[in-house]
Design an enzyme around this catalytic site. Structure first.
Site, PDB file in Angstrom:
ATOM      1  N   ASP A   7       0.966  -0.962  -0.047  1.00  0.00           N
ATOM      2  CA  ASP A   7      -0.092   0.019   0.096  1.00  0.00           C
ATOM      3  C   ASP A   7       1.062   1.143  -0.153  1.00  0.00           C
ATOM      4  O   ASP A   7       1.311   1.605   0.961  1.00  0.00           O
ATOM      5  CB  ASP A   7      -1.028   0.000   1.252  1.00  0.00           C
ATOM      6  CG  ASP A   7      -1.898   1.053   1.358  1.00  0.00           C
ATOM      7  OD1 ASP A   7      -2.306   1.590   0.254  1.00  0.00           O
ATOM      8  OD2 ASP A   7      -2.066   1.639   2.328  1.00  0.00           O
ATOM      9  N   GLU A  68      -1.111  -1.365  -5.104  1.00  0.00           N
ATOM     10  CA  GLU A  68      -2.254  -0.434  -5.069  1.00  0.00           C
ATOM     11  C   GLU A  68      -2.196   0.217  -6.302  1.00  0.00           C
ATOM     12  O   GLU A  68      -1.043   1.107  -6.347  1.00  0.00           O
ATOM     13  CB  GLU A  68      -2.588   0.265  -3.850  1.00  0.00           C
ATOM     14  CG  GLU A  68      -3.978   1.018  -3.844  1.00  0.00           C
ATOM     15  CD  GLU A  68      -4.401   1.782  -2.829  1.00  0.00           C
ATOM     16  OE1 GLU A  68      -4.167   2.893  -2.680  1.00  0.00           O
ATOM     17  OE2 GLU A  68      -4.664   1.195  -1.783  1.00  0.00           O
ATOM     18  N   ASP A 141      -2.600   1.320   6.842  1.00  0.00           N
ATOM     19  CA  ASP A 141      -1.868   1.097   5.669  1.00  0.00           C
ATOM     20  C   ASP A 141      -1.411  -0.367   5.747  1.00  0.00           C
ATOM     21  O   ASP A 141      -1.292  -0.993   4.764  1.00  0.00           O
ATOM     22  CB  ASP A 141      -0.582   1.768   5.597  1.00  0.00           C
ATOM     23  CG  ASP A 141      -0.838   3.378   5.732  1.00  0.00           C
ATOM     24  OD1 ASP A 141      -1.389   3.971   4.779  1.00  0.00           O
ATOM     25  OD2 ASP A 141      -0.801   3.915   7.000  1.00  0.00           O
TER      26      ASP A 141
END
Length: 191
Positions: A7, A68, A141
């Site tokens: 992330d 991501e 996160d």
């Protein structure tokens, strides 16, 4: 399959590694956050992210990396930092010959909760449940990185099989074409 989810972020870059297969129980291998100082120069922060992710890839040996997919946000500065951190993660994986997949936040949310519109709390609860963790991964996160890894284990395997099948078809078509051209240059014909 062992997948590292990333992330991306300049200040906090979530990293989560899970092991599993579609239809099988998932296992947590590792979860952490690579942090950088917001007061440091961007180049130093990116170097810190690279160093942290490299160390984790080398230690944990994932089979694939799921990052991501950066999407447009209203804050251009934030999206730029996120995109830069995502690029670093992809570069680290590419240097090691690891396949990289990009998943949108809604894909990861849908994979773990059933809804692409789930909030961070729902994602964290489901990641905790799916991995049978005693406590929720923090900060968000870290949970998001695990959700990306889970998403790739469950959905990426099919994508990889399709890509491999397509590569096989392309390689076969190329072989046939080379044979046709070779026969033609020798004066023969090939159908």
């Amino acid at each position: 399959m062992r997948v590292m989810g990333v992330d991306p972020g300049l200040t906090r870059c979530g990293v989560g590694v899970v092991e599993g297969a579609p239809g099988r129980r998932l296992h947590l291998v590792h979860v952490s956050v690579v942090r950088t100082d917001p007061d440091d120069d961007v180049a130093l922060r990116l170097l810190g992210i690279e160093t942290g992710i490299e160390a984790l890839v080398d230690e944990l040996r994932p089979d694939a990396v799921a990052v991501e997919r950066v999407f447009s946000q209203h804050n251009v500065r934030t999206v730029m930092g996120t995109a830069q951190a995502a690029g670093v993660a992809m570069l680290v994986a590419a240097r090691r010959g690891l396949p990289v997949a990009l998943h949108t936040p809604s894909e990861a949310k849908a994979a773990v909760t059933g809804s692409g519109r789930a909030d961070k709390a729902q994602v964290t609860r489901m990641v905790t449940r799916l991995l049978s963790l005693d406590e929720a991964p923090r900060p968000a996160d870290a949970a998001d990185a695990l959700a990306l890894a889970i998403c790739h284990v469950w959905r990426g395997g099919a994508r990889q099989r399709l890509a491999a099948a397509q590569r096989s078809r392309i390689e076969e078509a190329a072989r046939v074409e080379r044979a046709r051209l070779a026969a033609r240059s020798r004066g023969g014909t090939v159908k």
